[in-house]
Scaffold this motif. Structure first.
Motif, PDB file in Angstrom:
ATOM      1  N   TYR A 158       0.424  -0.751   0.041  1.00  0.00           N
ATOM      2  CA  TYR A 158       0.023  -0.139   0.225  1.00  0.00           C
ATOM      3  C   TYR A 158       0.830   1.676   0.208  1.00  0.00           C
ATOM      4  CZ  TYR A 158      -3.792  -3.061   0.914  1.00  0.00           C
ATOM      5  OH  TYR A 158      -4.061  -4.445   0.241  1.00  0.00           O
ATOM      6  N   SER A 159       2.252   1.505   0.950  1.00  0.00           N
ATOM      7  CA  SER A 159       2.484   2.567   0.771  1.00  0.00           C
ATOM      8  C   SER A 159       4.142   2.052   0.323  1.00  0.00           C
ATOM      9  CB  SER A 159       2.390   3.387   1.902  1.00  0.00           C
ATOM     10  OG  SER A 159       3.204   2.293   3.515  1.00  0.00           O
ATOM     11  N   PHE A 160       4.774   2.087  -0.479  1.00  0.00           N
ATOM     12  CA  PHE A 160       6.255   2.076  -0.503  1.00  0.00           C
ATOM     13  C   PHE A 160       6.851   2.943  -1.823  1.00  0.00           C
ATOM     14  CE2 PHE A 160       6.951  -0.211  -4.461  1.00  0.00           C
ATOM     15  CZ  PHE A 160       5.828  -0.406  -4.974  1.00  0.00           C
ATOM     16  N   SER A 161       8.551   2.721  -1.439  1.00  0.00           N
ATOM     17  CA  SER A 161       8.482   3.550  -2.610  1.00  0.00           C
ATOM     18  C   SER A 161       9.746   2.917  -3.057  1.00  0.00           C
ATOM     19  CB  SER A 161       9.468   4.463  -1.367  1.00  0.00           C
ATOM     20  OG  SER A 161      10.603   4.565  -2.078  1.00  0.00           O
TER      21      SER A 161
END
Lengths: 275, 307
Positions: free
Chosen positions: A235-238
């Protein structure tokens, strides 16, 4: 070779550079992405707008990643030392002595090189589970010994074969024991090969994924490849951070390989190495 | 001087005056012992244990300890359709990987078989894909193929090979592209091996062929090919064995999906242990893998030229 014009050589050199670039660009892209701002990456442009170490700073501030870095260092260093310490006397025995079962032992050690980790994964996992060593670095270290040991024995044997026996015999006459001669005469002479073999074992352990995946599930004993996977939160990674972590895993392998290339290439060809 | 002369002529048994703790004949065993122990513990013991385990009836959800089940796992294995599909896929994968490796490596090796500085530097740098760990390459390629940020996806999209979503979401496309990546990773190793074989071909063979009026193509077919054939077969076999036992790349990139399209036997085996909790069944799979691979290897070795 024979009558080849300079123009032909230069154009072949140019082709070589293009082909090499095409082969390496996927890896290069990982490195580039690790030092460009996230907006750059998501923007989809090919050229970086600015150079930044933000991604490295970000992942090195994450506790799980730091723990994994420490674990990978511990495992890698122990594997390197133990591999070398086991391979050196074995290589010496294979090179210098004739004894019953010598060929069998040589085949056994070299044969493990041809055996992929996956072929012994199931029984090893069951055995390790039954003796209660899952989620320990000890178990991981033990399985990682198989990665570099055969090739280490083989390479060191080659180097020892090249040392004239007379040197040791002189030491034996001077009252040195056989092991003393090994330590005082042989080891100093092949020091570069020993260091190459140790680093090689370290590098193989550093990037190893399958055994770590199968044996380790607790975050305090995870190694870097598992931690890298952990950065991949759907869901939230860079991407920048994942690539920075990838670079940290790839760098030692690439640097050490380029440094010790001369020692390693022969061994690679002899043993056929696990990837 | 006389003493020295005597000992060097009678090499090994320089027994006198040397105080040693272990008798001489035991020394080599002591030295090789630890390495042999590791090889035993990591290869022979697990393989033997896998065989024993494959004859057990052990479904961990039902009973905590294995009981003897005879051939029960092998019987189930024969009827396991998805597993045989995975075996079929693995053969395609293996042959595909080695094919990509041969097709890429041969021209590159010919290109690098020169004395220029560029060629020498290139034959060092080319090994980078081979030495870079799978975990890095796997995520790197996921990045390259990502439908939002990946330049390779943009390229595949432009030439019509990928739709709006990444090629990794398409069963056929994912399988094909991961085979290519697998071959790309192994190519450098084959290049270096072929390069070594090319460099050892005596120049006289080419000169003789040239005297006989052979052109470049005919020289390649009649001189180069036969000389590097056995290297290609042997290294191809090694790379084929590695490909057959692939796990890392398809697992990291697609976890065996989409719709099992990249589920190789290795992944099926892993799932049998860790998802289905059937270690005995997984052990039977690994024994079958070993047997099939052994038979295939014998056929491949038949392709070698007799010298």
């Amino acid at each position: 070779m024979r009558h080849r014009s300079a123009i032909r050589e230069v154009s072949l050199d140019l082709v070589t550079i293009v082909v090499l670039f095409l082969l390496l660009v996927p890896i290069l892209w990982v490195f580039v992405a690790s030092v460009r701002p996230e907006t750059d990456i998501t923007g989809g442009g090919l050229l970086p707008t600015r150079f930044t170490f933000d991604h490295y700073a970000a992942i090195l501030a994450k506790k799980p990643f730091l723990i994994a870095l420490k674990n990978s260092l511990i495992v890698g260093i122990v594997v390197a030392i133990v591999t070398t310490a086991l391979a050196m006397p074995a290589a010496y025995a294979l090179s210098r002595f004739t004894f019953g079962g010598r060929n069998f032992f040589a085949l056994l050690i070299l044969g493990t090189q041809m055996l992929p980790s996956l072929a012994v994964l199931v029984p090893l996992v069951v055995i390790i589970r039954q003796i209660g060593l899952t989620n320990t670095l000890t178990a991981l270290i033990f399985t990682h010994l198989a990665l570099g040991m055969p090739i280490a024995v083989w390479m060191l044997k080659g180097y020892i074969d090249a040392i004239p026996k007379e040197l040791e015999e002189a030491a034996l006459i001077d009252g040195c024991s056989r092991l003393g001669a090994l330590w005082r005469i042989v080891v100093p002479l092949i020091r570069p090969a020993i260091i190459a073999v140790g680093t090689f074992a370290f590098v193989l352990s550093w990037g190893e994924y399958l055994m770590a995946l199968a044996l380790i599930s607790k975050s305090d004993v995870k190694t870097l490849p598992l931690a890298l996977q952990g950065l991949f939160d759907p869901y939230s990674f860079s991407w920048g951070q994942v690539m920075a972590g990838g670079t940290i895993i790839a760098m030692p392998a690439i640097l050490l390989f380029l440094i010790f290339r001369r020692q390693l290439v022969g061994g690679l060809l002899a043993g056929g190495v696990k990837g | 001087m006389t003493v020295a002369f005597e000992t060097t002529t009678r090499l090994a048994p320089a027994r006198p005056r040397r105080r040693s703790i272990v008798p001489d004949f035991l020394l080599p065993y002591g030295m090789i012992g630890p390495a042999v122990f590791v090889a035993f513990a990591i290869a022979i013991v697990p393989l033997t244990y896998a065989f024993w385990l494959s004859l057990q009836d052990w479904y961990m959800l039902r009973r905590p300890t294995p009981t003897f089940g005879g051939l029960i796992n092998y019987k189930q294995l024969l009827q396991d359709g998805p597993l045989w599909a995975a075996f079929g896929r693995t053969w395609i994968w293996t042959i595909g990987t080695v094919f990509v490796e041969l097709v890429l490596a041969l021209p590159i090796a010919l290109l690098l078989n020169r004395e220029s500085a560029v060629a020498r530097a290139a034959s060092a740098l080319i090994l980078l894909p081979w030495v870079t760990p799978f975990i890095v390459l796997g995520f790197g390629w996921r990045f390259l193929l990502d439908s939002d940020v990946g330049p390779v996806h943009a390229f595949l999209h432009a030439i019509g090979l990928a739709g709006d979503s990444s090629i990794l979401n398409d069963p056929v496309g994912a399988f094909a592209i991961i085979i290519f990546i697998s071959g790309w990773k192994g190519t450098p190793f084959l290049v270096i091996a072929l390069l070594a074989a090319l460099k050892s071909i005596p120049e006289e063979l080419y000169e003789a062929a040239e005297v006989d009026g052979a052109g470049p193509i005919s020289r390649f077919i009649h001189v180069t090919m036969p000389e590097i054939w056995n290297t290609a077969i042997t290294v191809g076999l090694v790379l084929g064995i590695l490909a057959f036992y692939s796990f890392d790349l398809p697992w990291i990139m697609t976890k065996g999906g989409p719709q099992d399209a990249t589920t190789l036997v290795g992944i099926a085996m892993y799932k049998a242990v860790f998802l289905d909790l059937r270690p005995a069944y997984a052990a039977a799979i690994s024994i079958v893998m070993l047997v099939l691979l052994f038979i295939a290897s014998l056929f491949v070795l038949k392709l070698r030229r007799r010298t």
